[in-house]
Design an enzyme around this catalytic site. Structure first.
Site, PDB file in Angstrom:
ATOM      1  N   ARG A   1      47.032 -52.550 -68.769  1.00 20.63           N
ATOM      2  CA  ARG A   1      47.995 -51.549 -69.258  1.00 20.63           C
ATOM      3  C   ARG A   1      49.416 -51.978 -68.940  1.00 20.63           C
ATOM      4  O   ARG A   1      50.333 -51.786 -69.734  1.00 20.63           O
ATOM      5  CB  ARG A   1      47.669 -50.177 -68.672  1.00 20.63           C
ATOM      6  CG  ARG A   1      48.378 -49.039 -69.367  1.00 20.63           C
ATOM      7  CD  ARG A   1      47.833 -47.686 -68.965  1.00 20.63           C
ATOM      8  NE  ARG A   1      48.027 -47.410 -67.555  1.00 20.63           N
ATOM      9  CZ  ARG A   1      47.497 -46.355 -66.914  1.00 20.63           C
ATOM     10  NH1 ARG A   1      46.735 -45.492 -67.575  1.00 20.63           N
ATOM     11  NH2 ARG A   1      47.721 -46.168 -65.640  1.00 20.63           N
TER      12      ARG A   1
ATOM     13  N   LYS B   1      53.456 -47.041 -69.811  1.00 17.57           N
ATOM     14  CA  LYS B   1      53.900 -46.385 -68.576  1.00 17.57           C
ATOM     15  C   LYS B   1      55.313 -46.856 -68.247  1.00 17.57           C
ATOM     16  O   LYS B   1      55.549 -47.623 -67.300  1.00 17.57           O
ATOM     17  CB  LYS B   1      52.902 -46.689 -67.453  1.00 17.57           C
ATOM     18  CG  LYS B   1      52.713 -45.512 -66.516  1.00 17.57           C
ATOM     19  CD  LYS B   1      51.415 -45.617 -65.752  1.00 17.57           C
ATOM     20  CE  LYS B   1      51.414 -44.821 -64.499  1.00 17.57           C
ATOM     21  NZ  LYS B   1      51.652 -43.390 -64.638  1.00 17.57           N
TER      22      LYS B   1
ATOM     23  N   GLU C   1      49.527 -34.261 -73.725  1.00 19.54           N
ATOM     24  CA  GLU C   1      49.140 -34.390 -72.315  1.00 19.54           C
ATOM     25  C   GLU C   1      50.165 -33.656 -71.462  1.00 19.54           C
ATOM     26  O   GLU C   1      51.010 -32.931 -71.984  1.00 19.54           O
ATOM     27  CB  GLU C   1      49.013 -35.866 -71.930  1.00 19.54           C
ATOM     28  CG  GLU C   1      50.287 -36.672 -72.104  1.00 19.54           C
ATOM     29  CD  GLU C   1      50.138 -38.115 -71.646  1.00 19.54           C
ATOM     30  OE1 GLU C   1      49.358 -38.406 -70.731  1.00 19.54           O
ATOM     31  OE2 GLU C   1      50.842 -38.968 -72.213  1.00 19.54           O
TER      32      GLU C   1
END
Ligand code: PLP
Ligand code: COI
Length: 341
Positions: A82, A184, A220
């Site tokens: 990620r 992220k 989210e």
């Protein structure tokens, strides 16, 4: 090895500097070898890319002490992957995932005395991150970067431990279509700060973000993905390319299917159907699975049948099985646990 003298059971989710961190620098087109350091501070140019244009990304993971006394971490290869994706999207140099896992192992090993004991309720939170150190004044990627990993012992992410949370449907957006919601990037969190401070001031624990384009679909929260349970025990989670692909959520779907024999669905979840679910939870490394009791949409309340006192039965089973795997009480799928020592 003697553990640090810490009141593990009463730790909150905060920063406690530990003995060692891993530091690597990128210069002249390549990463150096990197090494452990005792220096918890960073000195960089006032014009560093991270300070001017927020060129930074990070990861979050944990180290656990298992029932039989080993120290392990959970699926670090997926965090490494990620982070590679975050770097590519932010025009930062990739820190290869094999080296990433190696840096995680070194950091945990060097801070073994800080890994909370089995059964203490605490864990060692690991924070890998990368930021642009090279100076930039025109808007462009920097030439120099630092990759760092520190560790800090933590307790529960939400104040008050594992109690059902109250969320509000946010009027702010977290991620734009075709933006950076799926990686992220530090900037995603900077822009969520006003929304979370506002939510807290109004008495809510967290925000539920809807999709920015239509405001009809569940995305989210600021730091976790959603899991819902239908009245007939199906586990449903929103599918969207503007949310972070949570490693906890992906793992929980496997747990639901393969360990609990539940049906799972990853699909668009419309806000209109939320009122029909039996249980709701937030999942993430920091959040683990935190139960949601109530969601408030501009004064209109959605109260889940699981209530404000206890976690619902399916969320409880998912949480127990996942934490059981992480702490070595339940056999882990192959490759999920990386044993440090
Ligand atoms: N969503 C957001 C916005 C997050 O910051 C996090 C935390 O990492 C998650 C979801 C959960 O992801 P993971 O389970 O990989 O920790
Ligand atoms: C994590 O769960 O590791 C995160 O990075 C989320 C953050 C809100 C603490």
């Amino acid at each position: 090895m003697e553990k640090k003298n810490i009141d593990w059971a009463n730790l909150g989710f905060g920063y406690v500097p530990t003995d060692k961190r891993f530091v690597a620098n990128y210069k002249d087109g390549k990463w150096d070898e990197g090494a452990l350091s005792s220096d918890a501070t960073v000195a960089i140019s006032e014009c560093a890319g991270v300070l001017q244009y927020s060129q930074s990304c990070f990861e979050g993971m944990k180290a656990y002490t298992t029932e039989d006394g080993h120290i392990v971490t959970f699926r670090p290869d997926l965090n490494g992957e990620r982070m590679e994706n975050s770097c590519k999207r932010l025009e930062m140099p990739v820190f290869p995932k094999e080296k990433f896992v190696d840096a995680i192992v070194k950091t945990i090993e060097a801070n073994a005395a800080w890994v909370p004991p089995y059964g203490s309720g605490a864990t060692l939170y690991i924070r890998p991150f990368m930021f642009a150190t090279g100076p930039v004044i025109g808007v462009k990627p920097a030439d120099e970067y630092q990759f760092r990993v520190f560790a800090t012992p933590v307790g529960p992410y939400f104040k008050g431990g594992v109690k059902p949370l109250t969320l509000c449907v946010s009027d702010f957006d977290r991620a734009a279509p075709h933006g950076t919601g799926h990686i992220k990037a530090g900037l995603n969190y900077a822009m969520s700060l006003h929304a979370i401070v506002t939510a807290h001031a109004e008495g809510f624990d967290e925000n539920m973000y809807l999709d920015a384009a239509t405001r009809t679909k569940v995305e989210e929260t600021g730091g976790a993905n959603f899991l819902f349970v239908t009245k007939d025990n199906k586990v449903v989670t929103p599918k969207s390319n503007t949310i972070l692909p949570s490693i906890t959520r992906r793992s929980l779907l496997t747990v639901a299917k393969d360990y609990l024999g539940l049906e799972v669905e990853e699909r668009t979840v419309y806000f209109d159907e939320v009122k029909d679910f039996a249980e709701c939870g937030l999942c993430g490394t920091a959040a683990v699975i935190s139960p949601v009791g109530k969601i408030v949409d501009h004064g209109k309340e959605i109260c889940f049948p699981s209530g404000m006192k206890d976690m619902g039965p399916v969320i409880t089973k998912l949480r127990d099985t996942l934490t059981g795997i992480q702490m070595g009480r339940v056999e882990a799928p192959k490759g999920w646990l990386k044993v440090i020592k």
